[in-house]
Design a protein around this motif. Structure first.
Motif, PDB file in Angstrom:
ATOM      1  N   UNK A   1       0.905  -1.213  -0.043  1.00  0.00           N
ATOM      2  CA  UNK A   1       0.119  -0.140  -0.028  1.00  0.00           C
ATOM      3  C   UNK A   1       0.901   1.233   0.061  1.00  0.00           C
ATOM      4  N   UNK A   2       2.192   1.358   0.730  1.00  0.00           N
ATOM      5  CA  UNK A   2       2.790   2.403   0.857  1.00  0.00           C
ATOM      6  C   UNK A   2       3.378   2.505  -0.417  1.00  0.00           C
ATOM      7  N   UNK A   3       3.667   1.622  -1.220  1.00  0.00           N
ATOM      8  CA  UNK A   3       4.514   1.555  -2.472  1.00  0.00           C
ATOM      9  C   UNK A   3       3.570   2.322  -3.372  1.00  0.00           C
ATOM     10  N   UNK A   4       2.078   1.771  -3.323  1.00  0.00           N
ATOM     11  CA  UNK A   4       0.995   1.947  -4.378  1.00  0.00           C
ATOM     12  C   UNK A   4       0.638   3.600  -4.294  1.00  0.00           C
ATOM     13  N   UNK A   5       0.876   3.944  -3.057  1.00  0.00           N
ATOM     14  CA  UNK A   5       0.449   5.471  -2.949  1.00  0.00           C
ATOM     15  C   UNK A   5       1.508   6.504  -2.650  1.00  0.00           C
ATOM     16  N   UNK A   6       2.813   5.955  -2.703  1.00  0.00           N
ATOM     17  CA  UNK A   6       3.859   6.926  -2.425  1.00  0.00           C
ATOM     18  C   UNK A   6       3.931   7.745  -3.839  1.00  0.00           C
ATOM     19  N   UNK A   7       4.162   9.066  -3.393  1.00  0.00           N
ATOM     20  CA  UNK A   7       4.256  10.143  -4.441  1.00  0.00           C
ATOM     21  C   UNK A   7       5.022  10.013  -5.625  1.00  0.00           C
ATOM     22  N   UNK A   8       6.341   9.140  -5.364  1.00  0.00           N
ATOM     23  CA  UNK A   8       7.193   8.975  -6.301  1.00  0.00           C
ATOM     24  C   UNK A   8       6.798   7.970  -7.394  1.00  0.00           C
ATOM     25  N   UNK A   9       5.558   7.185  -7.036  1.00  0.00           N
ATOM     26  CA  UNK A   9       5.343   6.225  -7.904  1.00  0.00           C
ATOM     27  C   UNK A   9       4.033   6.673  -8.628  1.00  0.00           C
ATOM     28  N   UNK A  10       3.739   7.869  -8.581  1.00  0.00           N
ATOM     29  CA  UNK A  10       2.488   8.297  -9.518  1.00  0.00           C
ATOM     30  C   UNK A  10       2.839   8.044 -10.951  1.00  0.00           C
ATOM     31  N   UNK A  11       2.082   7.488 -11.760  1.00  0.00           N
ATOM     32  CA  UNK A  11       2.305   7.103 -13.270  1.00  0.00           C
ATOM     33  C   UNK A  11       2.508   8.459 -13.856  1.00  0.00           C
ATOM     34  N   UNK A  12       3.602   8.542 -14.762  1.00  0.00           N
ATOM     35  CA  UNK A  12       3.848   9.515 -15.608  1.00  0.00           C
ATOM     36  C   UNK A  12       3.666   9.361 -16.973  1.00  0.00           C
ATOM     37  N   UNK A  13       3.172   8.000 -17.385  1.00  0.00           N
ATOM     38  CA  UNK A  13       2.814   7.570 -18.653  1.00  0.00           C
ATOM     39  C   UNK A  13       1.834   6.183 -18.391  1.00  0.00           C
ATOM     40  N   UNK A  14       1.347   5.784 -19.696  1.00  0.00           N
ATOM     41  CA  UNK A  14       0.851   4.513 -19.552  1.00  0.00           C
ATOM     42  C   UNK A  14       1.672   3.379 -19.246  1.00  0.00           C
ATOM     43  N   UNK A  15       2.983   3.324 -19.498  1.00  0.00           N
ATOM     44  CA  UNK A  15       3.577   2.273 -19.416  1.00  0.00           C
ATOM     45  C   UNK A  15       4.412   2.345 -17.950  1.00  0.00           C
ATOM     46  N   UNK A  16       4.014   3.115 -17.211  1.00  0.00           N
ATOM     47  CA  UNK A  16       4.655   3.547 -15.751  1.00  0.00           C
ATOM     48  C   UNK A  16       3.590   2.794 -14.780  1.00  0.00           C
ATOM     49  N   UNK A  17       3.741   1.647 -14.730  1.00  0.00           N
ATOM     50  CA  UNK A  17       2.764   0.837 -13.698  1.00  0.00           C
ATOM     51  C   UNK A  17       3.193   0.490 -12.361  1.00  0.00           C
ATOM     52  N   UNK A  18       4.146   0.804 -11.944  1.00  0.00           N
ATOM     53  CA  UNK A  18       4.514   0.399 -10.674  1.00  0.00           C
ATOM     54  C   UNK A  18       3.529   0.222  -9.760  1.00  0.00           C
ATOM     55  N   UNK A  19       3.004   1.785  -9.448  1.00  0.00           N
ATOM     56  CA  UNK A  19       2.011   2.069  -8.606  1.00  0.00           C
ATOM     57  C   UNK A  19       0.777   1.250  -8.690  1.00  0.00           C
ATOM     58  N   UNK A  20       0.239   0.998  -9.974  1.00  0.00           N
ATOM     59  CA  UNK A  20      -0.880  -0.057 -10.228  1.00  0.00           C
ATOM     60  C   UNK A  20      -0.524  -1.392  -9.937  1.00  0.00           C
TER      61      UNK A  20
END
Length: 160
Positions: free
Chosen positions: A29-48
């Protein structure tokens, strides 16, 4: 062998599992909601991906809580020969090679192997294939289960 002690060991193991799963859920949950993990494009899926993992871990934690509730309410009864093996029975089986195994039949969610002194006890539910096969059997009865292409045969040596 003390069934109450086995039940307490199951509850302790489930509590340990719950603690680990809850820690993993918090980390995801912390990884999903961390501000550094906000998706910058459709391929950036770490947060998801972390959000999916957190959801799965939360579901697993709830399943463990349910299993713990069932095990807390569970009251193993003494073996009654007129009813045969029921939930709460401690059973010793032997296979064709003379290899023995001890089973403790309990509610769902407690599938594990426990140690009691030098003995090993496999905890299974009545819904497991072997659990279903032994329900209603008595000492001296034959038990047969099919696992894939192999049929396994056992004899019930004793029941408590």
């Amino acid at each position: 062998m003390d069934k109450f002690l086995l039940q307490q060991q199951v509850l302790e193991r489930l509590a340990e599992d719950l603690e680990r799963v809850e820690q993993a859920a918090r980390a995801a949950h912390e990884t999903a909601t961390h501000e550094e993990n906000i998706a910058e494009n459709k391929y950036d899926t770490l947060g998801l991906e972390a959000a999916y993992l957190a959801t799965g871990q939360a579901r697993r934690a709830e399943a463990i809580r349910q299993a713990m509730a069932h095990w807390r309410q569970f009251r193993p009864h003494p073996y009654d020969t007129s009813r045969g093996i029921q939930l709460g029975a401690l059973v010793c089986l032997t296979d064709a090679d003379g290899k023995r195994q001890q089973l403790f039949l309990g509610p769902d969610g407690g599938s594990m192997t426990l140690g009691s002194g030098t003995q090993r006890v496999q905890v299974i539910s009545g819904e497991a294939p072997l659990g279903r096969a032994v329900l209603g059997k008595c000492e001296g009865d034959e038990v047969s289960i099919q696992i894939g292409a192999i049929r396994q045969q056992f004899e019930v040596l004793w029941v408590q």
